[in-house]
Scaffold this active site. Structure first.
Site, PDB file in Angstrom:
ATOM      1  N   ASP A   1      -1.476   6.820   6.253  1.00  0.00           N
ATOM      2  CA  ASP A   1      -2.569   5.960   5.824  1.00  0.00           C
ATOM      3  C   ASP A   1      -2.782   4.959   6.963  1.00  0.00           C
ATOM      4  OD1 ASP A   1      -4.273   4.085   4.752  1.00  0.00           O
ATOM      5  OD2 ASP A   1      -3.035   3.623   2.998  1.00  0.00           O
TER       6      ASP A   1
ATOM      7  N   TRP B   1       0.812  -1.218   0.000  1.00  0.00           N
ATOM      8  CA  TRP B   1       0.000   0.000   0.000  1.00  0.00           C
ATOM      9  C   TRP B   1       0.843   1.265   0.000  1.00  0.00           C
ATOM     10  CZ3 TRP B   1      -4.494  -0.103  -2.000  1.00  0.00           C
ATOM     11  CH2 TRP B   1      -5.294  -1.255  -1.905  1.00  0.00           C
TER      12      TRP B   1
ATOM     13  N   LYS C   1     -12.710  -1.022   6.949  1.00  0.00           N
ATOM     14  CA  LYS C   1     -11.839  -1.901   7.727  1.00  0.00           C
ATOM     15  C   LYS C   1     -12.305  -1.942   9.186  1.00  0.00           C
ATOM     16  CE  LYS C   1      -9.467  -2.077   3.895  1.00  0.00           C
ATOM     17  NZ  LYS C   1      -8.193  -1.503   3.568  1.00  0.00           N
TER      18      LYS C   1
HETATM   19  C1  LIG Z   1      -7.652  -1.115   2.136  1.00  0.00           C
HETATM   20  C2  LIG Z   1      -6.515  -0.208   2.124  1.00  0.00           C
HETATM   21  C3  LIG Z   1      -6.385   0.796   1.147  1.00  0.00           C
HETATM   22  C4  LIG Z   1      -7.357   0.959  -0.007  1.00  0.00           C
HETATM   23  O1  LIG Z   1      -8.600   1.422   0.392  1.00  0.00           O
HETATM   24  P1  LIG Z   1      -9.709   1.751  -0.709  1.00  0.00           P
HETATM   25  O2  LIG Z   1     -10.892   2.149   0.107  1.00  0.00           O
HETATM   26  O3  LIG Z   1      -9.946   0.510  -1.510  1.00  0.00           O
HETATM   27  O4  LIG Z   1      -9.183   2.854  -1.563  1.00  0.00           O
HETATM   28  C5  LIG Z   1      -5.304   1.648   1.225  1.00  0.00           C
HETATM   29  N1  LIG Z   1      -4.390   1.529   2.206  1.00  0.00           N
HETATM   30  C6  LIG Z   1      -4.474   0.570   3.142  1.00  0.00           C
HETATM   31  C7  LIG Z   1      -3.434   0.485   4.205  1.00  0.00           C
HETATM   32  C8  LIG Z   1      -5.539  -0.329   3.138  1.00  0.00           C
HETATM   33  O5  LIG Z   1      -5.618  -1.281   4.073  1.00  0.00           O
END
Ligand SMILES: *Cc1c(COP(=O)(O)O)cnc(C)c1O
Length: 355
Positions: free
Chosen positions: A167, A100, A191
């Site tokens: 993030d 990511w 999540k």
């Molecule tokens: C799931 C995830 C993403 C992507 O999220 P989207 O909602 O699909 O854009 C980005 N970074 C991390 C760390 C994730 O776990």
């Protein structure tokens, strides 16, 4: 009883699902479904305000932080972070720790010069003391939990005057957080905060007003903050579910209690892996994720059999991220300890039968 180990959309608490169903039928006695409730009305204003208040309580957010309920997912933020934070600078520091963070860097490279301040080996987090930070970077970006690789930061850097942007899609609200270390935090909701369609952005007030002139108004942090997130229609249902998740988290003792539960779940699963003859976790113990537990079996045929039999036993969506393969068990806040116990019992049984 089935358990959903998907990384996202992830499992939700039964009480939250029931309250969401009730709100689809009749939202708080308005006679309207949450799906048809005007976003400009007082009922929705109340839902939004409560969600923000609970979030501020849980994280201990001070008044100089703005809370934005946006759309586009964390993936949109990969571009929106540089668009909003560069403020005319050219460079941003990124710490590359896995799938990511690489995605974030690829998007950011369209907007700025991406400097790799440190690079992990996919099995650990480079120690903050060894990062090469640039004094004139607009910000330093980290991915606190690499959902695909199963790697998590357990120690945060001090980036001084350079704002730390994170993030936290997978691990926001899974443990107490020293928010004062950060300038910006973002997370997709599916999540630990409910359903897809909502992206939470927490931003320190002094970082507003720097957006590139080409930034779409709906994604301009400053404009959204000034308009209470109503530059356009917010993801109303997703905001409602986020509010339910936050209330559920508070009722369960807040972040310290959630962190204890999460640590217990992860410790039990890693102990089962390390104590077995056939399961192997490639991640260094100091960087193992408490949210996404990744492990491998001796070969792909074993993994395919494991996944098929697990699915048949009601242990769902354990397949690893395509970028790394193997098995991945996601232990987000809503995964009950009984789900982890069931997985551990299944793993022992599978190992015994395999011989
Ligand atoms: C799931 C995830 C993403 C992507 O999220 P989207 O909602 O699909 O854009 C980005 N970074 C991390 C760390 C994730 O776990």
């Amino acid at each position: 009883m089935a358990y959903n180990f998907a990384s996202g959309p992830a499992t939700l608490p039964p009480d939250v699902l029931k309250a969401a169903r009730d709100a689809i039928a009749d939202c708080r006695g308005t006679g309207l479904s949450i799906l048809e409730l005007p976003f400009t009305g007082t009922a929705f204003a109340g839902i939004l305000a409560e969600a923000e208040r609970d979030l501020r309580d849980l994280l201990g957010l001070s008044g100089d932080w703005r809370v934005l309920f946006l759309q586009g997912g964390a993936s949109a933020q990969f571009a929106l972070v540089p668009m909003n934070l560069l403020g005319g600078r050219r460079d941003a520091d990124y710490v590359e720790t896995g799938h990511w963070s690489r995605r974030a860097m690829a998007e950011a490279a369209k907007w700025c010069r991406v400097r790799t301040a440190a690079r992990g080996n996919g099995r650990g987090v480079p120690p903050p003391e060894q990062w090469s930070l640039s004094a004139d970077a607009a910000y330093c970006h980290v991915t606190t939990n690499e959902t695909a690789d199963g790697v998590q930061f357990h120690r945060l850097p001090d980036t001084g005057a350079v704002p730390l942007a994170a993030d936290m899609s997978a691990d926001l609200l899974t443990r107490p957080l020293k928010v004062s270390r950060f300038g910006l935090i973002y997370a997709s909701a599916q999540k630990n905060l409910g359903v897809a369609g909502l992206t939470l952005v927490l931003v320190r007030e002094d970082l507003l007003g720097r957006a590139h002139p080409g930034t779409p108004a709906v994604f301009d942090y400053g404009r959204q903050a000034a308009a209470q997130g109503k530059v356009n229609t917010p993801p109303t249902f997703a905001v409602l579910v986020a509010g339910l998740m936050l209330r559920w988290l508070k009722a369960g003792g807040g972040l310290p209690a959630a962190a204890e539960r999460n640590a217990r779940k992860a410790a039990a699963l890693y102990a089962a892996i390390d104590g077995s003859g056939i399961y192997r976790c490639p991640v260094e113990p100091s960087a193992r994720s408490l949210v996404n537990v990744r492990f491998h079996l001796p070969d792909e045929a074993d993994e395919a059999a494991f996944l098929a039999e697990a699915e048949a036993a009601g242990l769902l969506n354990l397949k690893g991220h395509p970028a790394v393969g193997g098995v991945r068990a996601t232990l987000c806040n809503a995964m009950p300890e009984a789900g982890v116990d069931a997985l551990i019992a299944f793993m022992a049984d599978f190992e015994r039968r395999r011989g």
